[in-house]
Design an enzyme around this catalytic site. Sequence first.
Site, PDB file in Angstrom:
ATOM      1  N   ASP A 196      33.930 -25.610 -32.933  1.00 20.42           N
ATOM      2  CA  ASP A 196      33.309 -26.563 -32.025  1.00 20.42           C
ATOM      3  C   ASP A 196      33.665 -26.109 -30.605  1.00 20.42           C
ATOM      4  O   ASP A 196      34.647 -25.383 -30.409  1.00 20.42           O
ATOM      5  CB  ASP A 196      33.838 -27.972 -32.295  1.00 20.42           C
ATOM      6  CG  ASP A 196      33.189 -29.010 -31.394  1.00 20.42           C
ATOM      7  OD1 ASP A 196      31.959 -28.952 -31.217  1.00 20.42           O
ATOM      8  OD2 ASP A 196      33.916 -29.864 -30.851  1.00 20.42           O
ATOM      9  N   ASP A 243      33.404 -28.141 -27.139  1.00 22.92           N
ATOM     10  CA  ASP A 243      34.108 -29.084 -26.271  1.00 22.92           C
ATOM     11  C   ASP A 243      35.275 -29.723 -27.012  1.00 22.92           C
ATOM     12  O   ASP A 243      35.114 -30.254 -28.117  1.00 22.92           O
ATOM     13  CB  ASP A 243      33.144 -30.157 -25.767  1.00 22.92           C
ATOM     14  CG  ASP A 243      32.130 -29.604 -24.782  1.00 22.92           C
ATOM     15  OD1 ASP A 243      32.550 -29.099 -23.735  1.00 22.92           O
ATOM     16  OD2 ASP A 243      30.924 -29.652 -25.073  1.00 22.92           O
TER      17      ASP A 243
END
Length: 266
Positions: A13, A15
Amino acid sequence: MEHVSNQWNYLFDMDGVLVREEHLVPGADELIAELRENQTPFMVLTNNSIYTPRDLRARLLNMRLDIPEEAIWTSALATAQFLQTQRPGGSAYVVGESGLTTALHNAGYVITERDPDYVVLGETRTYSFEAITRAIRLVRNGARFIATNPDETGPSAEGPLPATGAVAALIEKATGRRPYFVGKPNPLMMRSALRRMGAHSENTLMVGDRMDTDVLSGLEAGLQTVLVLSGISERETAEQFPYRPTRVIDSVKALVGASQDPFHQA
């Protein structure tokens, strides 16, 4: 549990894992450099559909993180790929930004307001009453309802912002039609990324900061999962879920020097 792999593939992922707001998570640049030096396949995933991979690469470069454009996979790309397989050469009314419209155009889709096959809802910072009203009317008239991701809020320097999931709930309430969400935690997004990498789930791990999206979608796609505590989920809140990640670490810095054997200390 014993984990055996000749070489791990990595899904990250973005952020909360590699960057946080506009700052690099310490160690993220070292880990990416290590993966590239070892020729370890990796891909960065994001539910944010606003930006194209080129836009995101430029943003990451500004934070000294060198991620190739082809190693960035967004919910917009996954949505466009899904629609292309479902109804090739179709049409869509889009509520979203260039990341989504570009992905759909590249998949051979026509963007239209007149009798579209789909209403596709994505992330935008400028949701308009007019656009949402048109989406509601088109869905009620028979257009199929697709949303890039179910995230109800997104981060900003000032605090949470309403995101795709919140606007999707508004349209669902007005139409009685629930959207099909393509992005995480739908394992479809993981599997599409795996296909793009040419990787298999058995020797791939998902590194994320959210139990309800990253870890859940990784588990449902058959991946090993690593939860980092540099983003949304905390160690205490992670224990409240009925499923667990394979490993919990403070940040990706813990993987530097151990990316070839990430579970040795688990």
